[in-house]
Design a protein around this motif. Structure first.
Motif, PDB file in Angstrom:
ATOM      1  N   GLU A  68       0.853  -1.120   0.050  1.00 31.52           N
ATOM      2  CA  GLU A  68      -0.027  -0.013   0.096  1.00 31.52           C
ATOM      3  C   GLU A  68       0.773   1.372  -0.007  1.00 31.52           C
ATOM      4  OE1 GLU A  68      -3.658   1.994   2.605  1.00 31.52           O
ATOM      5  OE2 GLU A  68      -3.157  -0.159   2.992  1.00 31.52           O
ATOM      6  N   VAL A  69       0.561   2.285  -0.721  1.00 30.24           N
ATOM      7  CA  VAL A  69       1.240   3.414  -0.699  1.00 30.24           C
ATOM      8  C   VAL A  69       0.038   4.537  -0.616  1.00 30.24           C
ATOM      9  CG1 VAL A  69       2.625   4.916  -2.287  1.00 30.24           C
ATOM     10  CG2 VAL A  69       2.696   2.352  -2.699  1.00 30.24           C
ATOM     11  N   ASN A  70       0.662   5.591   0.076  1.00 36.13           N
ATOM     12  CA  ASN A  70      -0.415   6.832   0.504  1.00 36.13           C
ATOM     13  C   ASN A  70      -0.181   7.924  -0.443  1.00 36.13           C
ATOM     14  OD1 ASN A  70      -1.719   5.376   2.782  1.00 36.13           O
ATOM     15  ND2 ASN A  70       0.133   6.028   3.888  1.00 36.13           N
ATOM     16  N   VAL A  71      -0.613   7.403  -1.838  1.00 36.14           N
ATOM     17  CA  VAL A  71      -0.480   8.488  -2.837  1.00 36.14           C
ATOM     18  C   VAL A  71      -1.752   7.997  -3.745  1.00 36.14           C
ATOM     19  CG1 VAL A  71       1.917   9.162  -2.743  1.00 36.14           C
ATOM     20  CG2 VAL A  71       0.941   7.325  -4.518  1.00 36.14           C
ATOM     21  N   ILE A  73      -2.863   0.704  -3.939  1.00 30.26           N
ATOM     22  CA  ILE A  73      -2.034  -0.645  -3.613  1.00 30.26           C
ATOM     23  C   ILE A  73      -1.105  -1.114  -4.941  1.00 30.26           C
ATOM     24  CG2 ILE A  73      -2.124  -3.272  -3.597  1.00 30.26           C
ATOM     25  CD1 ILE A  73      -4.547  -2.580  -1.685  1.00 30.26           C
ATOM     26  N   ILE A  74      -0.086  -1.143  -5.010  1.00 30.91           N
ATOM     27  CA  ILE A  74       0.662  -1.585  -5.956  1.00 30.91           C
ATOM     28  C   ILE A  74       0.851  -3.183  -6.048  1.00 30.91           C
ATOM     29  CG2 ILE A  74       3.166  -1.925  -7.124  1.00 30.91           C
ATOM     30  CD1 ILE A  74       3.578   0.794  -5.925  1.00 30.91           C
ATOM     31  N   LYS A  75       0.200  -3.716  -6.941  1.00 27.31           N
ATOM     32  CA  LYS A  75       0.008  -5.420  -7.034  1.00 27.31           C
ATOM     33  C   LYS A  75       0.879  -5.731  -8.029  1.00 27.31           C
ATOM     34  CE  LYS A  75      -3.075  -9.164  -7.510  1.00 27.31           C
ATOM     35  NZ  LYS A  75      -4.474  -9.751  -7.676  1.00 27.31           N
ATOM     36  N   THR A  76       2.019  -6.729  -7.770  1.00 25.67           N
ATOM     37  CA  THR A  76       2.884  -7.276  -8.958  1.00 25.67           C
ATOM     38  C   THR A  76       2.530  -8.764  -8.841  1.00 25.67           C
ATOM     39  OG1 THR A  76       4.479  -5.497  -8.033  1.00 25.67           O
ATOM     40  CG2 THR A  76       5.096  -7.436  -9.476  1.00 25.67           C
ATOM     41  N   VAL A 126      11.350  -3.483  -6.028  1.00 27.10           N
ATOM     42  CA  VAL A 126      11.212  -2.216  -6.986  1.00 27.10           C
ATOM     43  C   VAL A 126       9.979  -1.638  -6.183  1.00 27.10           C
ATOM     44  CG1 VAL A 126      10.138  -1.788  -9.100  1.00 27.10           C
ATOM     45  CG2 VAL A 126      11.805  -3.392  -8.942  1.00 27.10           C
ATOM     46  N   ALA A 127       8.865  -2.302  -5.980  1.00 28.55           N
ATOM     47  CA  ALA A 127       7.574  -1.757  -5.311  1.00 28.55           C
ATOM     48  C   ALA A 127       8.068  -0.800  -4.125  1.00 28.55           C
ATOM     49  CB  ALA A 127       6.666  -2.563  -4.940  1.00 28.55           C
ATOM     50  N   GLU A 128       8.947  -1.214  -3.158  1.00 28.94           N
ATOM     51  CA  GLU A 128       9.458  -0.624  -1.997  1.00 28.94           C
ATOM     52  C   GLU A 128       9.978   0.645  -2.606  1.00 28.94           C
ATOM     53  OE1 GLU A 128       9.122   0.355   1.638  1.00 28.94           O
ATOM     54  OE2 GLU A 128       8.544  -1.259   1.231  1.00 28.94           O
ATOM     55  N   ALA A 129      10.860   0.645  -3.623  1.00 27.45           N
ATOM     56  CA  ALA A 129      11.606   1.655  -3.913  1.00 27.45           C
ATOM     57  C   ALA A 129      10.535   2.574  -4.587  1.00 27.45           C
ATOM     58  CB  ALA A 129      12.679   1.376  -5.162  1.00 27.45           C
ATOM     59  N   ALA A 130       9.505   2.295  -5.427  1.00 25.07           N
ATOM     60  CA  ALA A 130       8.450   3.214  -5.859  1.00 25.07           C
ATOM     61  C   ALA A 130       7.831   3.960  -4.778  1.00 25.07           C
ATOM     62  CB  ALA A 130       7.819   2.327  -6.957  1.00 25.07           C
ATOM     63  N   LYS A 131       7.508   3.274  -3.827  1.00 24.77           N
ATOM     64  CA  LYS A 131       6.720   3.548  -2.761  1.00 24.77           C
ATOM     65  C   LYS A 131       7.564   4.849  -1.920  1.00 24.77           C
ATOM     66  CE  LYS A 131       4.907   2.560   1.874  1.00 24.77           C
ATOM     67  NZ  LYS A 131       4.468   1.548   2.887  1.00 24.77           N
TER      68      LYS A 131
END
Length: 157
Positions: free
Chosen positions: A10-13, A114-117, A143-148
């Motif tokens: 989950e990302v708060n954007v 939510i970024i779902k991969t 990658v998702a963590e870096a994106a977050k």
């Protein structure tokens, strides 16, 4: 042997901001510069501009791995879904007949998503041991963590 792995963060954007990163070629720059500096030396666009049909060449850095190519098979801006498949090298040289990664940005609210991969693959039975040795969701989680982190750092007010 068919397999599937997935990861969610989950990302708060707003979903639209996350998609601005994931739905474009900007994700490649983030992978090279923030998620895997030195591990991935360069992601070179061979054909296209980020839409379905775009072909990129992944050039490893210090890992000693060989370069390989991926094709964006789906970029759906409405559903915020991007799919890419390895079309040359890498997994295909290890007995895989299919290797696809899907990125989906799921709206959770006005300021959250939510970024779902998802990784899906098919490997020949005689090469099945390769799947357990090389297929992992961990690089995509990184990658998702870096994106977050990138999205939160550059969040618009």
């Amino acid at each position: 042997m068919v397999g599937k792995l997935s990861h969610e963060i989950e990302v708060n954007v707003p979903a639209s901001e996350a998609w601005e990163l994931y739905g474009t070629l900007r994700l490649g720059k983030l992978i090279v510069e923030e998620a895997f500096p030195g591990v991935i030396e360069k992601i070179e666009v061979i054909e296209g501009g980020g839409e379905a049909g775009t072909i990129v060449k992944i050039i490893p850095g210090t890992t000693g791995s060989k370069a390989y190519r991926e094709k964006f098979t789906k970029v759906d801006n409405e559903k915020r879904l991007k799919e890419l498949e390895v079309i040359e090298g890498a997994y295909l040289e290890m007995g895989f007949t299919f290797y696809r990664v899907s990125f989906e940005i799921v709206e959770k609210g006005n300021d959250s998503c939510i970024i779902k991969t998802t990784v899906e693959y098919d490997v020949k039975e005689e090469a099945a041991a390769n799947a357990s040795n090389v297929v992992s969701i961990e690089p995509f989680a990184k990658v998702a963590e870096a994106a977050k982190n990138h999205l939160l750092k550059n969040k618009t007010a």
